[in-house]
Design an enzyme around this catalytic site. Sequence first.
Site, mmCIF file in Angstrom:
data_model
loop_
_atom_site.group_PDB
_atom_site.id
_atom_site.type_symbol
_atom_site.label_atom_id
_atom_site.label_comp_id
_atom_site.label_asym_id
_atom_site.label_seq_id
_atom_site.Cartn_x
_atom_site.Cartn_y
_atom_site.Cartn_z
ATOM 1 N N ARG A 1 1.019 -1.096 -0.028
ATOM 2 C CA ARG A 1 0.141 0.092 -0.034
ATOM 3 C C ARG A 1 0.775 1.324 0.005
ATOM 4 N NH1 ARG A 1 -5.535 -0.856 -0.698
ATOM 5 N NH2 ARG A 1 -5.789 1.016 0.177
ATOM 6 N N VAL A 2 0.283 2.275 -0.660
ATOM 7 C CA VAL A 2 0.925 3.392 -0.533
ATOM 8 C C VAL A 2 0.387 4.671 0.264
ATOM 9 C CG1 VAL A 2 2.059 3.348 -2.966
ATOM 10 C CG2 VAL A 2 0.104 4.379 -2.798
ATOM 11 N N ASP A 3 -0.835 4.169 0.635
ATOM 12 C CA ASP A 3 -1.430 5.077 1.669
ATOM 13 C C ASP A 3 -1.426 4.601 3.051
ATOM 14 O OD1 ASP A 3 -3.023 2.761 1.775
ATOM 15 O OD2 ASP A 3 -4.825 3.385 0.825
ATOM 16 N N ASP A 4 -2.342 5.142 4.051
ATOM 17 C CA ASP A 4 -2.148 4.679 5.436
ATOM 18 C C ASP A 4 -3.094 3.505 5.733
ATOM 19 O OD1 ASP A 4 -0.356 6.665 5.835
ATOM 20 O OD2 ASP A 4 -2.023 8.144 6.007
ATOM 21 N N VAL A 5 -2.901 2.690 4.833
ATOM 22 C CA VAL A 5 -3.607 1.154 5.270
ATOM 23 C C VAL A 5 -2.601 0.136 5.234
ATOM 24 C CG1 VAL A 5 -5.180 -0.383 4.252
ATOM 25 C CG2 VAL A 5 -5.945 2.057 3.858
#
Length: 667
Positions: free
Chosen positions: A535-539
């Site tokens: 993931r590149v997000d905050d997941v």
Amino acid sequence: MQRLEVLSRQLTAAQASEDRAPLLATRAEYDAMYRRSVEDPEGFWGEMASGYHWQEKFPARGHLQYNTDVRRGPVSVQFFRGGTTNISYNCLDRWVAAGRGDQTCFIWEGNEESDRRTVTYRQLLEEVSRLANWMQSVGVKKGDAVTIYLPMVVELPAAMLACARIGAVHSVVFGGFSADAVAQRILDCKGKVVLTATGVMRGAKPVLLKPIVDEAVALAAKQGFNVSSVLCLEVPGALPASRTPWNPARDVWWGDAIPKMSPVCPPVWLAAEDRSFLLYTSGSTGKPKGVVHTVGGYMIGAGVTCRYLFDMRPGDIFMNTADCGWITGHTYLAYGPLLCGVSVVMLGGVPTYPDGGRLWRMAERYKARTFYTAPTLLRSLLQLGDAWPRQSDLSSLRILGSVGEPINEHAWHWYHEVVGDSRCPIVDTWWQTETGSAMMAPLPAPWMNAKPGSAGLPFFGVCPVILDPATGNEIVSTAAEGVLALRGVWPSMARTLHGDHERFESVYFAPYKGYYFTGDGCRRDADGHYWITGRVDDVINVSGHRIGTAEVESALTEHADCAEAAVIGVEHGIKGQAIYAFVTLRGHDHQTEAMRKGLMDHVRKVIGPFAVPEVIHWAPALPKTRSGKIMRRVLRKIATGEEKELGDVSTLAEPGVVEMLIKLRGK
Ligand code: PRX
């Protein structure tokens, strides 16, 4: 007796040796079908859908309409417009009508190896119809939400199919979620009816469910929403019926009510774009997202991927270790396999209980042809040694599937060589709750040359693109690395987020205009194979459970003694990622083990046991930029002891914070 066993082993070997020709025998066949699917999606999916029962047929042309470009107006996707169908009819009635009513539909084992149950297609149809009739009797109508909070028993997929039969929209909540989390989900979708169970044994541990539902229902009532009916299944073991808390005005015993209902319930014919279910998943804010799937498109995505990626044919035995609380259990345990008429092997207990051989004995016992699981489980099984799979006769296996996170090479080789005897292709399916069905995978065909750790090639109709994260431009060279987006539409894609279409557009379609943004990083190699880099997000992804760091942070900061929290994912040998929390307390002198436990208990209460941080790192202050943004990159390096590679910290408001945090590591 012994002779019979020998005979049955010989039969297994004989059956296993009759290999079938692969579905897509050559690369050229795949290429031609793929090209057709992306050049003429309407025609392609129309043809694919014609293998299913439609009460009213959709037109060959004009059934697909969509806009995924926010600059051109609201995002909307419609497949099979004008058609009506019912997924429960396609999963059940269709097979009974075709003379397969006596074929096994589910083979279930519970916590103890001696807890066994098989249900035929006809029996499941009757159970589903009784449940659907009961739901109608308590006022559930088309479009109403129904919350399902059940352990992995056959009644769980039956409950999902019963909702689908009458057009009710199910929201399955994973049994590991806490009362607060269940309440939040009930409130969001306004589910007046809850289906649950007394509790369940997981290994030696009892897990109580009905008391959690009671608490959740009370919490919802405090917010002004009243659940009208709770149907409770008595599952032997964890909590006897006599000790189950009960509200006679609201609660109904499954065993009393359901057998009295008629086993016949005509399906409600639904428009292809009617809602089929909601499934809450994590995003980068604290509030879970209610992902909405539809009747027609979801059905075709689930059925067609099962057919081509797992080569499912009527009568096959398919074993899946997923829980119906997550999307894999929806698409590849409850719906997809039944759409293909296979027998599904499911486990209601802990996969390593009573020992590391449990799953392999099940695969042998039921002669599973396909086995689908997650890398995290493979890593915990391989740790227990090769002897466990080797003790079982796994010669019936033909295809091995993997899902949920990138599979590391070591686990891939173990799966391929020790479990699959170097004979079975590994179908590593990349997809998401939002995509509804698998989007990329190495096809189970000899020409595929699957590479360990790669999610292979796009499925029909899927156009993956790699974007430069800085410019948003598509990188067109074959070898490329960047963020992964999907161009165009596919039938099983989510249509909206419940009650928040704006969030749907802003999360998935606004970041890179004209594309669906996946949130994953990805590399495409020179052969055009895709490699998901995470993931590149905050997941984050912990043991295959998708968790938003913001959700854990908001649970921590709800604790009276917590001033601030920053949560990151760190690499973990078995779980893939583990939750690592930096916590700033109100007053620094409380940094005790008791405080740590209190914070962990609080997360357990607000979200559930699977979201409890592995590590709580005391942080008198957090590294922030001058504009107040937490520098997570710096926190990641501190957590993993790579402070020599902190990179540029010139924007830090207080450079001394880093030193202080390094000193507090492990304290
Ligand atoms: O990061 C990807 C990872 O899981 C995310 C989706 O999580 P969820 O919606 O819970 O669905 C999981 C089951 C489909 C993705 O954004 N992921 C899923 N499958 C893979 C994967 N990462 C690498 N390889 C996979 N096969």
